[in-house]
Every structure is written in C-alpha cells, then in structure tokens.
Motif scaffolding. Structure first.
Motif, mmCIF file in Angstrom:
data_model
loop_
_atom_site.group_PDB
_atom_site.id
_atom_site.type_symbol
_atom_site.label_atom_id
_atom_site.label_comp_id
_atom_site.label_asym_id
_atom_site.label_seq_id
_atom_site.Cartn_x
_atom_site.Cartn_y
_atom_site.Cartn_z
ATOM 1 N N UNK A 1 0.830 -1.210 0.000
ATOM 2 C CA UNK A 1 0.000 0.000 0.000
ATOM 3 C C UNK A 1 0.863 1.258 0.000
ATOM 4 N N UNK A 2 1.935 1.254 0.780
ATOM 5 C CA UNK A 2 2.812 2.427 0.828
ATOM 6 C C UNK A 2 3.497 2.667 -0.514
ATOM 7 N N UNK A 3 3.979 1.598 -1.142
ATOM 8 C CA UNK A 3 4.657 1.751 -2.434
ATOM 9 C C UNK A 3 3.671 2.193 -3.504
ATOM 10 N N UNK A 4 2.496 1.581 -3.521
ATOM 11 C CA UNK A 4 1.496 1.940 -4.530
ATOM 12 C C UNK A 4 1.058 3.392 -4.354
ATOM 13 N N UNK A 5 0.823 3.798 -3.130
ATOM 14 C CA UNK A 5 0.363 5.168 -2.890
ATOM 15 C C UNK A 5 1.432 6.194 -3.266
ATOM 16 N N UNK A 6 2.683 5.849 -3.014
ATOM 17 C CA UNK A 6 3.739 6.828 -3.290
ATOM 18 C C UNK A 6 4.145 6.877 -4.765
ATOM 19 N N UNK A 7 3.878 5.828 -5.530
ATOM 20 C CA UNK A 7 4.345 5.813 -6.913
ATOM 21 C C UNK A 7 3.250 6.034 -7.952
ATOM 22 N N UNK A 8 2.021 5.658 -7.665
ATOM 23 C CA UNK A 8 0.964 5.839 -8.652
ATOM 24 C C UNK A 8 0.542 7.305 -8.675
ATOM 25 N N UNK A 9 0.287 7.822 -9.863
ATOM 26 C CA UNK A 9 -0.062 9.238 -9.959
ATOM 27 C C UNK A 9 -1.571 9.461 -10.083
ATOM 28 N N UNK A 10 -2.294 8.507 -10.630
ATOM 29 C CA UNK A 10 -3.737 8.649 -10.792
ATOM 30 C C UNK A 10 -4.466 7.587 -9.978
ATOM 31 N N UNK A 11 -5.573 7.966 -9.410
ATOM 32 C CA UNK A 11 -6.422 7.050 -8.627
ATOM 33 C C UNK A 11 -5.621 6.301 -7.568
ATOM 34 N N UNK B 1 -5.931 6.026 -4.257
ATOM 35 C CA UNK B 1 -6.674 5.245 -3.260
ATOM 36 C C UNK B 1 -7.275 3.983 -3.872
ATOM 37 N N UNK B 2 -7.766 4.077 -5.082
ATOM 38 C CA UNK B 2 -8.301 2.892 -5.741
ATOM 39 C C UNK B 2 -7.209 1.864 -5.992
ATOM 40 N N UNK B 3 -6.069 2.311 -6.466
ATOM 41 C CA UNK B 3 -4.950 1.401 -6.695
ATOM 42 C C UNK B 3 -4.478 0.782 -5.380
ATOM 43 N N UNK B 4 -4.444 1.580 -4.337
ATOM 44 C CA UNK B 4 -4.056 1.092 -3.019
ATOM 45 C C UNK B 4 -4.998 -0.017 -2.565
ATOM 46 N N UNK B 5 -6.296 0.197 -2.710
ATOM 47 C CA UNK B 5 -7.270 -0.821 -2.307
ATOM 48 C C UNK B 5 -7.189 -2.080 -3.170
ATOM 49 N N UNK B 6 -7.017 -1.891 -4.460
ATOM 50 C CA UNK B 6 -6.995 -3.040 -5.368
ATOM 51 C C UNK B 6 -5.782 -3.917 -5.110
ATOM 52 N N UNK B 7 -4.624 -3.304 -4.935
ATOM 53 C CA UNK B 7 -3.404 -4.089 -4.783
ATOM 54 C C UNK B 7 -3.200 -4.649 -3.382
ATOM 55 N N UNK B 8 -3.603 -3.938 -2.356
ATOM 56 C CA UNK B 8 -3.261 -4.386 -1.007
ATOM 57 C C UNK B 8 -4.396 -5.042 -0.232
ATOM 58 N N UNK B 9 -5.648 -4.790 -0.596
ATOM 59 C CA UNK B 9 -6.751 -5.309 0.215
ATOM 60 C C UNK B 9 -6.853 -6.839 0.258
#
Length: 129
Positions: free
Chosen positions: A91-101, A103-111
């Motif tokens: 979640x930390x890596x996804x949130x810090x590197x993705x530029x669009x969406x 929170x959605x990417x964070x939920x999809x990858x880490x949940x």
C-alpha cells in the motif's frame, strides 16, 4: 431438528476458519494474477521502462505477502502477520508511486492481503481462547 449455537461454540470457530481459508485461497489466486502481470510487464521489457526499480520492489513485496498467505495454511498467526505487513508495504509503495487514482490502486493491490491476513490472525486468536 433445530440447532442452536452460541458465540463460543465450536461451529462458529469452524465457520471463521473455513471463511478465512476461502478468502485466503481467493487472495492467493488474485496475487498470482498480479504477479504474472507485473512479471510480464516489468521484467520482459527491462530495457524500455524507467520504472523498473519500483516494479521490482512492488513485485518483491507482493511475493512476500503471497508467501505470507501460503504460510497461513500451516502457521496462521505468522503467515497472517507477514501478509498484513506485506500488504501495508504494498500500500505504501502503490500510494507513493501511482499518480492517478491512488486510493483505488491502493485498495486493489493491497486489500486481498490485508483482509485475508486479518482473518487468519482473527481465526488464530479465536482458536487460542
């Protein structure tokens, strides 16, 4: 014949155990799809992408979280904690590197890892008491 159960009965423990295993199996299958997609996108095109270090780190963290889910089949608490920690790192890596969406990417990858790891730890905790 009517069956009555209370919250401390063994059937409620078995239901949680089966539910945690089913969700864990679905999370492992989801993780294998994520890993396959990242491996084909990131490692096959090693010379063309500038995000290779991020892809490699994300791949390694997802591999660790997936290993934690596999470990839950033998050691519920240890595997669940590894999956939860791996999920938070993903979640930390996804949130810090993705530029669009983000929170959605964070939920999809880490949940998947967070939910199944939490269920396995809850099942272990219930089994202890």
């Amino acid at each position: 014949m009517t069956r009555t159960t209370d919250s401390n009965s063994s059937s409620s423990f078995n239901e949680l155990h089966v539910f945690a295993r089913a969700v864990g199996l679905l999370a492992v299958l989801t993780a294998l799809l994520y890993l396959r997609a990242m491996a084909s996108d990131g490692f096959l095109y090693r010379g063309t992408s500038e995000n290779i270090p991020v892809t490699t780190v994300l791949f390694a963290l997802m591999l660790i979280a997936t290993a934690g889910l596999v470990m839950t089949w033998r050691w519920e608490c240890v595997g669940g904690v590894v999956a939860i920690v791996g999920s938070l790192a993903v979640a930390a890596v996804v949130y810090s590197t993705f530029s669009e969406n983000r929170l959605l990417a964070l939920l999809v990858y880490s949940s998947p890892f967070l939910v199944s790891g939490s269920l396995c730890v809850a099942d272990w905790w219930k089994q202890r008491s």
